[in-house]
Design an enzyme around this catalytic site. Sequence first.
Site, PDB file in Angstrom:
ATOM      1  CG  ASP A 112      17.605  77.566  40.504  1.00 14.96           C
ATOM      2  OD1 ASP A 112      17.780  78.738  40.153  1.00 14.96           O
ATOM      3  OD2 ASP A 112      18.526  76.742  40.615  1.00 14.96           O
TER       4      ASP A 112
ATOM      5  CG  ASP B 108      20.573  73.624  41.889  1.00 14.51           C
ATOM      6  OD1 ASP B 108      20.627  74.770  42.384  1.00 14.51           O
ATOM      7  OD2 ASP B 108      20.863  73.392  40.696  1.00 14.51           O
TER       8      ASP B 108
ATOM      9  CG  ASP C 180      18.488  77.539  45.566  1.00 13.90           C
ATOM     10  OD1 ASP C 180      18.244  78.732  45.309  1.00 13.90           O
ATOM     11  OD2 ASP C 180      19.007  76.756  44.759  1.00 13.90           O
TER      12      ASP C 180
END
Length: 890
Positions: free
Chosen positions: A340, A628, A632
Site C-alpha cells: 500500500d 492498513d 486490505d
Amino acid sequence: MLRRMTDRPEAGPEGGAWHAATPEATLAALGATPRGLSEAEAAARLARFGPNRLPAAPGRSPWRRLLDQFRSLLVVVLLVAGVLALAFGKPVDAAVILLVVLVNAAIGFIQEGKAEEALSAIARMLDPRAAVRREGHRRSIPAEQVVPGDILLLEPGDRVPADARLLRAHGLAVDESALTGESVPAEKSAAPVPPGAPLAERASMLFSGTLVVRGTAIAVATATGAGTELGRISRLLTEVEAPTTPLLRQMDRFARQATAVVLALSVVVFAFAVLARGYSLPDGFLALVAIAVSAIPAGLPAVLTVTLAIGVRRMAARNALIRRLPAVETLGAVSVICSDKTGTLTRNEMSVARVASAGAEVRVEGEGYAPQGRVEPGLDAEHLAAAARVAALCNDAALRRAEGGWTAEGDPMEAALLAFAHRAGLDAEAAREAHPRLDAIPFDSAHRWMATLHGTPDGGRFACVKGAPEAVLPMAGAAGEALQPMVARLAAEGMRVLALAEAVLPEGADRLDAAALAGALCRPVLVGLIDPPRPEAIAAVAECRAAGIRVVMITGDHAATAAAIARDLGLAEAPRVLTGAELDALDDAAFRQAARDVEVFARTSPEHKLRLVEALQADGRIVAMTGDGVNDSPALKRADIGVAMGRGGTVAAQQAADMVLADDNFASIVAAVKEGRTVHDNVTKVIGWTLPTNGGEAFAIIAAIVAAVVLPLTPLQILWVNMITAVTLGLVLAFEPPEEGVMRRPPRAPDAPLVDGHLLWRILFVSALFVAGTFGVFFWFVGQGAAEAVARSAAVNALVALEVFYLFSVRMLHGRSLGWRQAMGTPPVLAGLAVVLAAQALLTYAPPLQAAFGTAALSAAEVLACAAVGAAAFLVLEAEKALLRRLRRR
C-alpha cells in the site's frame, strides 16, 4: 416501495446507483421522507433487514480447531515414534516427542484462534449509537437499530453507522482511508456523480465505519449490516483461504517421503537380519526400532520450532511482530512485495512540497508536520509572505508536539499548510494573535473555497482565501489566469493543488461577502501538497531490487499521485500505472500479464487487490501484501505474508495479517525479509546437519547387518547419541547470524524441495564418512586387542566427534568454514559443545552409564584418536565443498 438490498449495496432506483441518483429519487426509491420513518415502519424494516451489524464469522469450534492440529502426517509419525520409544523402554525419548507434538498443537491452536477474530474486529468499527430523525424529531438510537430509509444526522467526530446517500452537506469531509486508502479526507456533497465512479470518487455517498472529520450532513441510509461496503469486505474475508506456507508444504511432503523410505528400509533390514543373518525376532526388532528412531528426525520439528521462535524474537527487535510462527521462514522466500502507498511507503502526513507564483516555482523542505524546514529561494518575497499568512490564518488545524514527533489536530491538509507557514518564516501563533478572526465563510463543495476575515492592529481589514484553483484563481483576475498552466503541471506530478490569495477590504468591515471577494483577490499563490515517500523506504526499495524482490504499489489513491511516488521511490524510471477501471476491462490472461509487468495499480478496490495477489501466486510467486485498512483485509489474509500496520492500521487488518509492523515502515519489511532469509539459512543448516548425522547412525547398523559383522555400536548406544546430539547440536544452529551477502541473492524457488539433489548427495556422502569412521575406529581398536566394550566406547565417541566437526562445517552454507572466526563459533555453539562433551564424559567414565550402555573408560590418547577422526572428516568435507563451489562457477 423500498427495494431490498442484496448483493450490491449501491444498487439503486431503476438499476442505477445510489450515488448517481438525485436525493429526491433516492428518498422515493427507499420509501422515505426528510421527516424520517415512523417508529412502526422502522420496526418493520428492522424485522425485515435484521440488525445493523455484520454477521458473526463462521468459525470452527475450539475442539475442532484443536483436533485439526493433529492431522499432519509428520505429527502422526512423531506419535508412532514416541509409542515405539516407550515400548522399548525409552520414556525420555517418548516424553520429548510428545512435548514437541503438544507445543506445536498449542501454537497452532492459539494462532488460528487469533486469525478468526478478523471479522469481529471489522464489526467493532461501528459506533454503538447513531443520531437519526424519526417522525420529524431527532433521536439517538443504538447503531444496531438503523435501517434502510433512516435519516442520519452527522457531525464532526461521528462514525457513519450505515452506507448512506447525502441529502444535504455543509463543508463535509470524511476520513475514508480504511476503505479507499486515500491519504486525505474526502470532500462530500449531495450532487450526483456518474454511475461508473469508483468508490473513492462517490462524493455523494457515505460509507459505514468511516469518520466525519469536518462539516455536517443529513443523509438517508441505503444499506445496513451485511449490505454495506464493510459487509461486502467481510464476505470477501470469509471466502478467502489463507495459503499454506512453503515450509509447511515442504515439511508435509518430506514427512510422507521420509516415512515411506525409512519404514520400507527398516522392514527390509529386519527381514534380512532375521532370515539371512539369523537374528532372533527380539534382536531384529530392536535393530528395526534403532534404525527407525535414528533415521526419522524426531527432534527436527522441535529444533525448527525453536529456530522460527528465535527469528520471531529477532524480527520483533526490528519492529516486525510475527503472529504466525511459520511466517518467519516464509519471509525468506518472498519474491514480490505488494505495498500500500499511504503510511507504508509514504509518511501518511501531507506536506507542502512546492510553492508557485507567476513565473516562479520553488521547493519546500521539511518533514511531516514538523514546523522546521525552509522554502528554497526564488519566490517573490511579497507573494511568499502572503501565502504564509493565508496558510496560517485561513486554517482551523493545530500542530502538537508528541512523544514520537509532531502530530496534527484537525484536517491533515490544513495541518500541512500550518507547517508550511512556519517553514516560510512566519510565526503562525503570533500571526493569529495579531490578526484575530472576525468572520468566516466555511468550505463548501458548492463553491470549493474557504475564506476568513481578519483585522490589523491599525483597524484595517483583509481576507484570506484558500481552495480549489479552478474556484479561487478566477477571483484573482489576470494574476490568477497566469497561474493556470502551473496547476496542470503540479497535478500531473501527483500533487494535490490549492490556491491561496488575499484581499484588502474596507476598514471597519465585520462581515464577509462572497460577492465582494470576486475580482478582489491579489497575490495568488499555488501550493502543491503530497504525502512524501519515507527516506528509508527509498533505500529499502533499492535493497529489494538488489535482492531480486519486485516491489508493486497497490493503492486506492489517484493514478498521478501513485505514479509520482513510485518514481521518487525508484520503483521504475517511468512506472507503468493501471487503474481499477482498466483492470476490470482485462480478461484473465491479460490480468495475469498485468500483474507480472505493471509497477503501480491505482484506484483499486478490495477485489482488485485480492485478484492481484492471487494472480501473482498463480504465477509461482511468494507474495507479501501490506495494508492498513479494512479494505486490505481479504488480500492480507490471502497473501503468503500479510503485513499490517501497527500504529496507523485498523484492528481488522492486524487480525487478518501474519505480521504487524510496529513502526508502519516499509523498511521494516525489508529488515524482516533479511531475517527471514537468515532463518531459512539456519533451517537449511539444521536440516543439513540432522539428516546426514541421522543417516550415518542408521547406516552404521544397516552396514553391520548386511556385512554380517559385529555391530560397532549397539542400538542402545545409537539411541544415546541420537538423544544427546540431535537436539543439542542441531539447536545451536538456530542462533547463527546472517552470512555475508544474504540480501544479494535472488529469492529461493517456492517449490524447491526440502531435500534437494545437493542435500541428498550430502546425506549419502556424510553418512558414508560416518560409517567409515565408526567402523574404522571400532575395528582398529579390536585389532589392537582392546575389549569389545572399549572398542564400542571408542566408536561412540568417534561418532560424536564426527557430528561435532560436521557441525562446524555446515555452519557456513555459502563460504569456507576454515578460519579463526569460524573455528571460534558463537556462544550458543560453544555452549552446545560443552553440553555434549560433558554428556560423553559421563557415558564413558560414569559407572552407572557404563553398565547401562555397555561402555568403558578410554585413555587420553584414545580420546584424542577419536577426535582426530572427526578432524580428518572435517578436512575432507571442506575439500568437497570447495570442489562443488568450483564446479558451480563453471
